[in-house]
Design a protein around this motif. Structure first.
Motif, mmCIF file in Angstrom:
data_model
loop_
_atom_site.group_PDB
_atom_site.id
_atom_site.type_symbol
_atom_site.label_atom_id
_atom_site.label_comp_id
_atom_site.label_asym_id
_atom_site.label_seq_id
_atom_site.Cartn_x
_atom_site.Cartn_y
_atom_site.Cartn_z
ATOM 1 N N TYR A 1 33.148 -38.024 -75.272
ATOM 2 C CA TYR A 1 32.158 -37.313 -74.551
ATOM 3 C C TYR A 1 32.560 -35.997 -74.928
ATOM 4 C CZ TYR A 1 29.292 -35.530 -70.611
ATOM 5 O OH TYR A 1 28.492 -34.860 -69.829
ATOM 6 N N ASP B 1 15.360 -40.278 -60.818
ATOM 7 C CA ASP B 1 16.387 -41.059 -60.161
ATOM 8 C C ASP B 1 16.204 -41.008 -58.484
ATOM 9 O OD1 ASP B 1 19.477 -41.737 -59.738
ATOM 10 O OD2 ASP B 1 19.309 -40.151 -58.355
ATOM 11 N N GLU C 1 22.246 -32.175 -52.999
ATOM 12 C CA GLU C 1 23.248 -31.144 -53.646
ATOM 13 C C GLU C 1 22.489 -30.235 -54.357
ATOM 14 O OE1 GLU C 1 25.973 -33.250 -56.881
ATOM 15 O OE2 GLU C 1 25.533 -34.825 -55.574
ATOM 16 N N ALA D 1 22.823 -41.207 -75.574
ATOM 17 C CA ALA D 1 22.086 -39.720 -75.349
ATOM 18 C C ALA D 1 21.005 -39.870 -76.408
ATOM 19 C CB ALA D 1 23.129 -38.835 -75.775
ATOM 20 N N GLU E 1 25.379 -30.966 -70.712
ATOM 21 C CA GLU E 1 25.769 -32.309 -71.178
ATOM 22 C C GLU E 1 25.438 -33.508 -70.165
ATOM 23 O OE1 GLU E 1 30.230 -30.610 -72.284
ATOM 24 O OE2 GLU E 1 30.160 -31.490 -70.313
ATOM 25 N N PRO E 2 25.202 -34.817 -71.069
ATOM 26 C CA PRO E 2 24.407 -35.860 -70.390
ATOM 27 C C PRO E 2 25.162 -36.216 -69.017
ATOM 28 C CG PRO E 2 24.695 -36.272 -72.772
ATOM 29 C CD PRO E 2 25.561 -34.887 -72.236
ATOM 30 N N GLY E 3 24.402 -36.575 -68.135
ATOM 31 C CA GLY E 3 24.988 -36.700 -66.815
ATOM 32 C C GLY E 3 24.800 -35.668 -65.833
ATOM 33 N N ARG F 1 15.688 -38.534 -68.788
ATOM 34 C CA ARG F 1 16.197 -39.764 -68.377
ATOM 35 C C ARG F 1 16.941 -40.542 -69.480
ATOM 36 N NH1 ARG F 1 16.891 -43.757 -64.353
ATOM 37 N NH2 ARG F 1 18.078 -45.329 -65.345
ATOM 38 N N ALA F 2 16.134 -40.214 -70.785
ATOM 39 C CA ALA F 2 16.328 -40.972 -71.842
ATOM 40 C C ALA F 2 17.622 -40.339 -72.489
ATOM 41 C CB ALA F 2 15.527 -41.163 -72.870
ATOM 42 N N ALA F 3 17.891 -39.332 -72.280
ATOM 43 C CA ALA F 3 19.353 -38.396 -72.822
ATOM 44 C C ALA F 3 20.403 -38.523 -71.783
ATOM 45 C CB ALA F 3 18.746 -37.083 -72.913
ATOM 46 N N GLY F 4 20.257 -39.305 -70.727
ATOM 47 C CA GLY F 4 21.189 -39.774 -69.876
ATOM 48 C C GLY F 4 21.519 -38.715 -68.678
ATOM 49 N N THR G 1 22.701 -33.104 -63.284
ATOM 50 C CA THR G 1 21.354 -33.217 -62.556
ATOM 51 C C THR G 1 20.296 -32.206 -62.769
ATOM 52 O OG1 THR G 1 23.052 -34.057 -60.926
ATOM 53 C CG2 THR G 1 20.905 -33.237 -60.131
ATOM 54 N N PHE H 1 26.536 -40.112 -66.329
ATOM 55 C CA PHE H 1 25.990 -40.413 -67.273
ATOM 56 C C PHE H 1 25.889 -41.772 -67.808
ATOM 57 C CE2 PHE H 1 26.473 -40.239 -72.504
ATOM 58 C CZ PHE H 1 25.078 -40.713 -72.595
ATOM 59 N N GLN I 1 23.713 -43.545 -64.869
ATOM 60 C CA GLN I 1 22.257 -43.312 -65.368
ATOM 61 C C GLN I 1 21.781 -43.998 -66.535
ATOM 62 O OE1 GLN I 1 19.793 -41.106 -63.558
ATOM 63 N NE2 GLN I 1 21.396 -41.157 -61.928
ATOM 64 N N ARG J 1 30.915 -35.748 -65.233
ATOM 65 C CA ARG J 1 29.418 -35.988 -65.587
ATOM 66 C C ARG J 1 29.274 -37.209 -66.531
ATOM 67 N NH1 ARG J 1 29.451 -30.300 -65.852
ATOM 68 N NH2 ARG J 1 30.898 -30.240 -67.933
ATOM 69 N N ARG K 1 20.642 -37.378 -64.687
ATOM 70 C CA ARG K 1 20.046 -37.689 -63.485
ATOM 71 C C ARG K 1 18.976 -36.708 -63.133
ATOM 72 N NH1 ARG K 1 23.631 -37.906 -58.137
ATOM 73 N NH2 ARG K 1 23.983 -35.881 -58.683
ATOM 74 N N PHE L 1 16.674 -29.384 -74.009
ATOM 75 C CA PHE L 1 17.557 -29.576 -74.900
ATOM 76 C C PHE L 1 17.460 -28.266 -75.812
ATOM 77 C CE2 PHE L 1 15.542 -33.857 -74.650
ATOM 78 C CZ PHE L 1 16.532 -34.581 -73.674
#
Lengths: 358, 358, 358, 358
Positions: free
Chosen positions: A181, B239, B250, A216, B191-193, B214-217, B195, A319, A322, A315, B219, B185
């Motif tokens: 990662y 999500d 959060e 990703a 980083e993926p994951g 979403r396709a990149a991971g 929010t 990831f 998700q 994360r 939330r 991007f």
């Protein structure tokens, strides 16, 4: 250590053992000490690492201030554990050492958690990135590892486990997947749709690189000398697989390296001008010619990476939840059958992780 | 312009029209000029933009040095086209102007291509990022647009169309999806994951942000005042969806803004310390209070973004192909039925893109 | 080429020569062609490069569209010019070639300008960074160089000369100093007050690294095998100088490399965890062992760099003007005494740049 | 607090007071407690802050684990200290509070040190950047401040004082200069020779921005409504000074903001496409219109900044030593004359820092 043959402790029995049942005497001290089941490096044997493995009772951890204890539910095996049995990366005065870097479990409040394996030095508080702290260690290096019923770690090393991941799945992530990662997302800024070459399909980090890179949105190309590994790489998401050193259809944006000498020259030649190699290992050797002229003329970058931070682990877990990424698991077995897992890893007969459950 | 009522030109007829059949006289000149079918802003009407729309014959493009002509196969509609009919962002001396920013088609060598809509100023050669060139324009602003049988663009504005995407799908990407791609991007390193909060679910860019994020991971959390839009957002990958201004579970790592005044205060409050708002539009107004104290005390960032580069379009296409992202298309119709598409956009009755085919 | 012995052309005469006086016949063509004085590689001689140098008349440039002609006022010598005489980096079919990468002068409107030496490929319009364009070239590689009375370059290659810098000073900057500028400020993000090790004090880029790094507020440490060079380095601003390979007082944030094999191992060992080596040359060899284990375990970066962009040259000039940086000039002489300058460079007897004036 | 009128304690006396001489009774406790001289907020008075200031004896600090005590040699005054007397940013239950954020001194081993003023929350160990920790505080907010003979801080908050800086100079740097340092070098990546606009010349951070920005090789433009302040700004290194809101000769690369409402619109208009505003304060108000259309169309960035990290303070000190930067000091006086320093700050009659010595 109280002798406790793993052969005589079936998984069903282990699961029934409560904390109170494990009191006894340890190391000659008369006082009652709480004991737990653990898998330990009792000594070093560089030729026959399996012979240095012991299963049996070890004292429960007593966490210092700022630490906490979790009940381990799953732990996964890494090559690091075999190296420890061989005496690499650890000194004899730390023996016996409970093995294991990776774990998931339940904390004192009943929360499902995953354990970050990097423990910074207490004197390094305020260091921005624990992996840059020269005094850091992985669990099982200085502090007792995860192959045990209970585990003590600094409180901030606990990360919430998403419900979408099982304990077994989550226990695969803190070392190999976290390493992948950070290589992919922390050490180079690649917009989705980039082309990434992963050298050495089949290794644990390489498998994680394929799964995470593809999830990703990148185009992942892999190399391997082994046709079966190339096929499996495509099965789990690689766009194309090539024989080691093969000419690629076009230059790539980045290369992920864990192989080293055997692939280094190919990695440098594979990059587009301005491209980046990220490296986290060198299993075939560390001393290839550096080819500095190519590096400066094409303005390439070579970036070292090791492990990841606690926040990156959090994360990574989100990831995976998700994006539907699930780590590749070769086999799952109760912790008291750990020797079979070590055997499989030493024989090299694995595609994916070995997970121990409790 | 030769009067050519779109009502009398069924799609089947349009598809039979060859280049040679379209020669005639244009603008009173006696010479034979090659003509093609096109959808044009003939005048401006801020109250009734549809009345300014004309369908009919326009001269074939004659590309200057460094430009090339493609045969358009699909083109998609943007709010930009309606604004042009209203006279916003264009001056009357440029009329008549063929509308359309987005297109896919076939180049002179038979390659399937997608068209990058941003044309830099020839005097700005060497500008690192064409979107930072103050003299740049979008197709249909200075140069004729994409709603025509043939289109001339600078050669470097052509990007290969991946086989995995149809002409219709590919024609949706160069404006709204490219804008979303750069916001997610190119303007912030997440980083993926992570929010991400997307304000204003339902808009074209917001839909693209949900799909691509979403396709990149990541939330993806969204807000909308409209429950139906919130539901659809979840259907396509968000999500969670919240009412506009709602308290979130959060703080988020980043907010994607296209709404502006109506959501700005909420966007600032939604961010974690060190978080980032990326903004590419302000449909509800551009002048909310800036709340500078919050910005500096929590070390927030506000980052403007507009369109994207040619290389980003190429990566976006590969990303969609690799990750299985397909743009949401509300309806597809032949170009000679364009007025119906404009009507649907003006009435606001759309979820996804309107695509014209040729 | 019309024979014109440099011995018989004193500087005072050269300065009197007007454009009209130089018409004549060239290459057998009967037509009147405007001629100018120039210093040329007439052939290649790898053993005796000086013998390949010719001074005499060459045709005035006739700039194509988008190019412009300047009157050269000063030009500086680089090792690149000696390599060209040896036949390195250029093919024989390009002969005769006017030498010189660096120049300052006056444009057609009387503006004082400095010339950016990197010429991108016309087909690469829109490439974000001309130094990443594989089809780029330096002046004197594909296009005629700067050692001449007049020089044609793309218009965007002209950068305003600040009044604070003389023509002689400005002519030193476009190659060695621009290379150093990008290494220090474009390839690594170091906050002022960082500690930077410059390997190989004495080289042209190393001298520029010391001056520019110090002027930006960094602590500069240098190494050299030669005590005199170490002393001079401290004189021009280095904080401390060390023998090559010496143990340093502490680990550094970054290393600037132009030496290569002879210093590579030391450079890697000198870095703190997370530190960066920037490399733009490898005069002692390109193939040291890469020491990948150190790179990944300490998370080091190795970043290649070459030349700089047009916008970086503009900032470099403003930086020198603001910070009072003046390039180190070893000697200045009229262009018709160029052979003496080449001799000094070949003999290695230089500290600073050789500048030719017109 | 034992009454100790500052009028009756001349500096010469203060300097003779030894630790043993200060024992006595405090807060009614009979036990012998070591006492020291300190300048304290005894209460809050928003109208007459000076009346809330007390000089007298306070208990010596007793540092907890991981903390250390230094002997203060110099401390500098900030507006923050006046705000504390007014009751802003602190609650009454923390009274009496020793004032002061900035200090230099000598640690227990005799090392000369500077004190980093940001104290992270102990529970936030491992937070990458202490200024992003919501539970952080500045000295004199939760923990006793620097206007005292002795000061306890976490050990890692000590940074070596370079010999080139006096205690008085070093004591000026930890707040205003560190804030400026992070704004210029940590929050935006500007290559030397960039053009930076500093709004509001005359303020403490603005003065630091001019000195530090210039010392790093940037071209600094400033604005002020006050001609005398504009002149002084040029004297200390600004390239040009303009009336507030004046049209600038060209667009700038970055704007440094501490003024807010009165200058925000000008700051946005001053930026080139892609430029950045860094903001660390808003003395004239926090709620100007955000002008989001300009932000997104020109792809501007607005970046909040507050204080800096311990490592940045260390680099700032080395930067000042290397580049010859010396903070502007308006006046220096013994700590027992602190009320005169507060009076000067409240009356606004300052150019540079007020430093107290011990």
């Amino acid at each position: 250590m109280i002798g406790w043959s793993h052969a005589s402790t079936p998984g069903s029995l282990l699961r029934q053992i409560g904390r109170s049942a494990l009191t006894g005497t340890v190391a000659g001290r008369a006082a009652r000490v709480l004991l737990m089941f653990a898998v330990t490096a009792a000594r070093f044997d560089s030729a026959d690492p399996l012979s240095a493995l012991e299963l049996g009772e070890r004292p429960e951890p007593s966490p210092p201030d700022g630490w906490t204890t979790i009940t381990v539910r799953a732990a996964s095996l890494n090559h690091h554990d075999v190296w420890t049995l061989r005496g690499v990366g650890i000194s004899a005065d730390r023996l016996p050492m409970i093995l294991g870097c990776d774990a998931s479990g339940v904390d004192a409040d009943g929360n499902e958690v995953v354990v970050h394996a990097v423990v910074g030095d207490p004197g390094s508080a305020g260091v921005a990135d624990e992996t840059l702290d020269p005094a850091r260690s992985l669990l099982s290096e200085r502090y007792q590892g995860t192959f045990a019923q209970r585990l003590a770690v600094p409180s901030r090393n606990l990360v919430p486990k998403p419900a979408a991941l099982s304990f077994e799945q989550a226990a695969c992530l803190p070392t190999a997947y976290l390493t992948a990662y950070r290589m992919l997302f922390g050490k180079v800024a690649l917009e989705p749709g980039s082309t990434i070459l992963v050298q050495g399909a089949g290794g644990g980090v390489a498998t994680a690189l394929i799964l995470l890179g593809r999830a990703a949105g990148h185009r992942i190309w892999v190399t391997s000398r082994d046709e079966a590994k190339r096929e499996r790489a495509v099965t789990i998401g690689a766009d194309q697989a090539f024989a080691t050193g093969a000419r690629l259809p076009e230059r790539v944006d980045a290369v992920m390296e864990t192989v080293g000498e055997a692939t280094w020259s190919h990695s440098l030649k594979a990059l587009r001008p301005g491209g980046t190699i990220v490296i986290s290992g060198a299993t075939s050797g560390s001393m290839p010619p550096a080819d500095l002229s190519r590096v400066f003329f094409l303005q390439l970058s070579v970036v070292g990476s090791t492990m990841g931070s606690r926040d990156q682990l959090a994360r990574l877990l989100r990831f995976c939840a998700q994006a539907g990424v699930r780590p590749v698991i070769d086999r799952t077995m109760p912790l008291d059958q750990a020797p079979a897992g070590f055997e499989a890893m030493i024989s090299g007969d694995l595609f994916g992780k070995v997970v121990f459950t409790l």
